[in-house]
Write a protein that holds these residues in place. Structure first.
Motif, PDB file in Angstrom:
ATOM      1  N   GLN A   1       0.823  -1.213   0.000  1.00 16.63           N
ATOM      2  CA  GLN A   1       0.000   0.000   0.000  1.00 16.63           C
ATOM      3  C   GLN A   1       0.853   1.258   0.000  1.00 16.63           C
ATOM      4  N   GLU A   2       1.930   1.247   0.771  1.00 20.13           N
ATOM      5  CA  GLU A   2       2.781   2.426   0.904  1.00 20.13           C
ATOM      6  C   GLU A   2       3.470   2.781  -0.416  1.00 20.13           C
ATOM      7  N   TYR A   3       3.819   1.754  -1.177  1.00 21.75           N
ATOM      8  CA  TYR A   3       4.516   1.962  -2.447  1.00 21.75           C
ATOM      9  C   TYR A   3       3.704   1.349  -3.584  1.00 21.75           C
ATOM     10  N   SER A   4       2.443   1.748  -3.697  1.00 29.26           N
ATOM     11  CA  SER A   4       1.539   1.151  -4.686  1.00 29.26           C
ATOM     12  C   SER A   4       1.947   1.445  -6.123  1.00 29.26           C
ATOM     13  N   SER A   5       2.800   2.451  -6.328  1.00 27.34           N
ATOM     14  CA  SER A   5       3.215   2.774  -7.698  1.00 27.34           C
ATOM     15  C   SER A   5       4.307   1.826  -8.204  1.00 27.34           C
ATOM     16  N   ARG A   6       4.864   1.001  -7.313  1.00 27.10           N
ATOM     17  CA  ARG A   6       5.890   0.041  -7.750  1.00 27.10           C
ATOM     18  C   ARG A   6       5.261  -1.007  -8.646  1.00 27.10           C
ATOM     19  N   GLU A   7       6.057  -1.517  -9.559  1.00 31.62           N
ATOM     20  CA  GLU A   7       5.586  -2.540 -10.488  1.00 31.62           C
ATOM     21  C   GLU A   7       5.114  -3.774  -9.726  1.00 31.62           C
ATOM     22  N   GLN A   8       3.947  -4.281 -10.080  1.00 30.22           N
ATOM     23  CA  GLN A   8       3.414  -5.478  -9.433  1.00 30.22           C
ATOM     24  C   GLN A   8       4.286  -6.680  -9.764  1.00 30.22           C
ATOM     25  N   GLY A   9       4.388  -7.607  -8.843  1.00 26.91           N
ATOM     26  CA  GLY A   9       5.156  -8.818  -9.077  1.00 26.91           C
ATOM     27  C   GLY A   9       6.604  -8.734  -8.619  1.00 26.91           C
ATOM     28  N   LEU A  10       7.065  -7.541  -8.211  1.00 24.22           N
ATOM     29  CA  LEU A  10       8.434  -7.422  -7.722  1.00 24.22           C
ATOM     30  C   LEU A  10       8.549  -8.053  -6.344  1.00 24.22           C
ATOM     31  N   SER A  11       9.686  -8.639  -6.049  1.00 24.21           N
ATOM     32  CA  SER A  11       9.923  -9.169  -4.717  1.00 24.21           C
ATOM     33  C   SER A  11       9.945  -8.021  -3.721  1.00 24.21           C
ATOM     34  N   ILE A  12       9.290  -8.203  -2.590  1.00 23.96           N
ATOM     35  CA  ILE A  12       9.242  -7.185  -1.549  1.00 23.96           C
ATOM     36  C   ILE A  12       9.960  -7.734  -0.319  1.00 23.96           C
ATOM     37  N   PHE A  13      10.719  -6.888   0.337  1.00 18.57           N
ATOM     38  CA  PHE A  13      11.404  -7.285   1.550  1.00 18.57           C
ATOM     39  C   PHE A  13      11.548  -6.063   2.451  1.00 18.57           C
ATOM     40  N   CYS A  14      11.961  -6.282   3.674  1.00 18.91           N
ATOM     41  CA  CYS A  14      12.232  -5.194   4.605  1.00 18.91           C
ATOM     42  C   CYS A  14      13.742  -4.985   4.666  1.00 18.91           C
TER      43      CYS A  14
END
Length: 147
Positions: free
Chosen positions: A50-63
């Motif tokens: 939600q915070e970075y909704s403009s990022r391309e969908q399907g990218l790996s997300i991590f902290c």
């Protein structure tokens, strides 16, 4: 053989990346002293999708947690130590991994992890401990079966 399969399943359970949204602490201790706490308060917790909704969908997300030391004044700012916690995308290292960088006048330790709330200090340490213990158990089981 059955013990080896159980150990492998446990190891995979702790190391496989989850594909759903992830919650990470997002802050910079230069702007908010609470970011420097071992476990930041929940008001700094963000849903990365939600915070970075403009990022391309399907990218790996991590902290990510970055511990940064600036050794001398730069651009009018004094020497400083900062902690920066954020969401990350397209991790170029392994998850649950730390690396160090150093350059002219500064150094940093960058750690990444792939579970909710894992970029709090204690959470990163415990995920590494669980991973190391799982690997050790698997190796012990393999070697005891061969003897």
């Amino acid at each position: 053989m059955q013990s080896l399969l159980v150990a492998s399943a446990i190891l995979l359970m702790f190391t496989v990346q989850q594909g759903s949204a992830i919650q990470c602490f997002v802050c910079n201790s230069h702007k908010d002293a609470n970011c420097n706490l071992d476990i930041p308060p929940d008001n700094l917790l963000k849903d990365c999708r939600q915070e970075y909704s403009s990022r391309e969908q399907g990218l790996s997300i991590f902290c990510r947690k970055i511990s940064q030391v600036i050794e001398f004044a730069v651009n009018g700012l004094p020497p400083d130590t900062r902690v920066i916690r954020t969401c990350g995308f397209l991790n170029q290292t392994n998850y649950n991994y730390c690396y160090s960088r150093a350059g002219f006048g500064g150094r940093q330790v960058v750690c990444s992890c792939d579970q909710d709330r894992c970029n709090g200090s204690g959470a990163l340490n415990s995920s590494f401990l669980i991973l190391a213990a799982s690997i050790l158990c698997g190796l012990l089981l393999m070697f005891t079966k061969r003897v």
